[in-house]
Design an enzyme around this catalytic site. Sequence first.
Site, PDB file in Angstrom:
ATOM      1  N   ARG A  70       0.951  -0.905  -0.209  1.00 27.45           N
ATOM      2  CA  ARG A  70      -0.217   0.205   0.224  1.00 27.45           C
ATOM      3  C   ARG A  70       0.735   1.159  -0.130  1.00 27.45           C
ATOM      4  NH1 ARG A  70      -4.655   0.956  -2.323  1.00 27.45           N
ATOM      5  NH2 ARG A  70      -5.873  -0.659  -0.332  1.00 27.45           N
ATOM      6  N   ARG A  93       1.289  -6.694  -9.614  1.00 27.29           N
ATOM      7  CA  ARG A  93       1.795  -6.255  -8.259  1.00 27.29           C
ATOM      8  C   ARG A  93       1.979  -6.812  -7.271  1.00 27.29           C
ATOM      9  NH1 ARG A  93      -2.842  -2.288  -5.818  1.00 27.29           N
ATOM     10  NH2 ARG A  93      -4.650  -4.482  -5.520  1.00 27.29           N
ATOM     11  N   HIS A 155       0.896   3.656  -9.871  1.00 24.10           N
ATOM     12  CA  HIS A 155      -0.392   3.679  -9.093  1.00 24.10           C
ATOM     13  C   HIS A 155       0.304   4.330  -7.797  1.00 24.10           C
ATOM     14  CE1 HIS A 155      -3.725   3.592  -6.334  1.00 24.10           C
ATOM     15  NE2 HIS A 155      -3.986   2.802  -7.134  1.00 24.10           N
ATOM     16  N   ASP A 199     -11.373  10.275  -6.607  1.00 24.71           N
ATOM     17  CA  ASP A 199     -11.060   9.157  -7.094  1.00 24.71           C
ATOM     18  C   ASP A 199     -10.846   9.609  -8.750  1.00 24.71           C
ATOM     19  OD1 ASP A 199     -11.781   5.784  -6.966  1.00 24.71           O
ATOM     20  OD2 ASP A 199     -10.716   6.476  -8.022  1.00 24.71           O
ATOM     21  N   GLU A 258      -1.945   9.196 -10.529  1.00 22.88           N
ATOM     22  CA  GLU A 258      -1.440   8.197 -11.263  1.00 22.88           C
ATOM     23  C   GLU A 258      -1.361   7.751 -13.302  1.00 22.88           C
ATOM     24  OE1 GLU A 258      -4.609   5.028 -10.014  1.00 22.88           O
ATOM     25  OE2 GLU A 258      -4.156   6.291  -8.252  1.00 22.88           O
TER      26      GLU A 258
HETATM   27  O1  TA6 Z   1      -6.477   4.607  -8.477  1.00 24.95           O
HETATM   28  C1  TA6 Z   1      -7.628   4.911  -7.800  1.00 24.95           C
HETATM   29  C2  TA6 Z   1      -7.963   2.946  -7.715  1.00 24.95           C
HETATM   30  O2  TA6 Z   1      -8.566   2.549  -8.275  1.00 24.95           O
HETATM   31  C3  TA6 Z   1      -9.517   3.558  -6.153  1.00 24.95           C
HETATM   32  O3  TA6 Z   1     -10.492   3.291  -6.828  1.00 24.95           O
HETATM   33  C4  TA6 Z   1      -8.716   2.721  -5.022  1.00 24.95           C
HETATM   34  O4  TA6 Z   1      -9.601   1.676  -5.040  1.00 24.95           O
HETATM   35  C5  TA6 Z   1      -7.299   2.049  -4.979  1.00 24.95           C
HETATM   36  O5  TA6 Z   1      -7.084   2.824  -6.520  1.00 24.95           O
HETATM   37  C6  TA6 Z   1      -6.374   1.136  -4.235  1.00 24.95           C
HETATM   38  O6  TA6 Z   1      -6.898   0.059  -4.639  1.00 24.95           O
HETATM   39  P1  TA6 Z   1      -6.099  -1.069  -3.917  1.00 24.95           P
HETATM   40  O7  TA6 Z   1      -6.648  -1.831  -5.067  1.00 24.95           O
HETATM   41  O8  TA6 Z   1      -4.981  -0.733  -4.105  1.00 24.95           O
HETATM   42  O9  TA6 Z   1      -6.817  -0.719  -3.299  1.00 24.95           O
END
Ligand code: TA6
Length: 288
Positions: A70, A93, A155, A199, A258
Site C-alpha cells: 500500500r 503488483r 499507481h 477518485d 497515476e
Molecule cells: O486508482 C484509484 C483506485 O482505483 C481507487 O478506486 C482505489 O480502489 C485505489 O485504486 C486503490 O485500489 P487498491 O486495490 O490498491 O486498494
Amino acid sequence: MSDPTDWEIPGHVTLARGEGGLPKAVVETAWSTAEIYLHGAHVTGFQKKSEPPLLFVSAASEFAPGKPIRGGVPVIFPWFGAREGSPAHGSARITAWELKETALLPNGAVELRFSLPGAEGCHVELLVTVAESLTMELAITNTSHRNFTFETCLHTYFQISRIDAISITGLEGTNYQDKVAGTTETETAAAIRIAGEVDRVYFDTTATTEIEDPGYGRMIRIAKSGSNSTVVWNPWIEKSKRMPDFGDDEYPQMVCVESGNVGKNQTTLPPGGHAVMKVEISSGPLPS
Ligand code: TA6
C-alpha cells in the site's frame, strides 16, 4: 535465476531483506536514494537528499506474497480496478518479479531492469532509473499470435504535507470519470483542490501534471509518454477506515496521481507489438 546479489554495485546498489523478509534493492546516487522490492517490482521509496520523501507508503501496509504493498508505485497490469474473481488491479503488483540487470550510468544514474515471470503471451519489463529524478518505463511486448488488449497504470502514491494544502495542475479541460459521484465530467479547475474523497480517471490526456505543495515548499512534476490516462485519488475519511492496510489518519499525507492507459484508453497490441509507458517524477522548490 541468478542470485540477486549478483546485481549489487558497491556504493550504489545493495540487495537486502526488507519488510516481511521480502528482497529489495536499495539504491544510492549522488542526488537521491531509492528502494525497489522485487515483489511487484514495487518502488517503495524515492527521496532526494534535500527533500522529504517523494513517495508515501502506509505504516499499515502488508509486505507478503500475494498481497499488494500500500503505497509507493504499484505496477498495475493487465487490468485496472476490480475484476470478479481476480485480484483488483491485476496480478503484476502481487507477483515476485526477477531483477535482470543493474547498471551505473556514466552520468551517475542507476538503472535497474525487472522482468515479470510467467506473463502469458507477453513479455513485461520495468526499467527504473534513479537519479535526481525517478523514471519508470513499463514495456509490454505481445509474444502471442493474436491481438492482446490490456490496461496499465503506475499507481503512484505521493507524500505531501497536507491534502488540503496542495493543488494539482495540468488537467484543466480534460474529461474524466468521477468514480465517487458516478458521473462523467470535464475538469474546470486550472488548479485542482481536494476537500473530500476523490477518485477520478482522466481520459485522453498526455499532459504533464504538477502537485504544488506549499506545506513542503515543493513542486512535484509528473511527466509521461505512452500514457493517455491520469488518475487522481484520495480515499479521505470513510474509505480510509475501510482499508485494513491503510491508517485511518493517513489520508492527509498522501495523494495518488497515476499515469496509465485505462478504460477507453486501454492498449491493444498486434502479434509482436510493443508498447512503452514512461513516467518521470521530479521535484524542486515551489517558485516563489
Ligand atoms: O486508482 C484509484 C483506485 O482505483 C481507487 O478506486 C482505489 O480502489 C485505489 O485504486 C486503490 O485500489 P487498491 O486495490 O490498491 O486498494
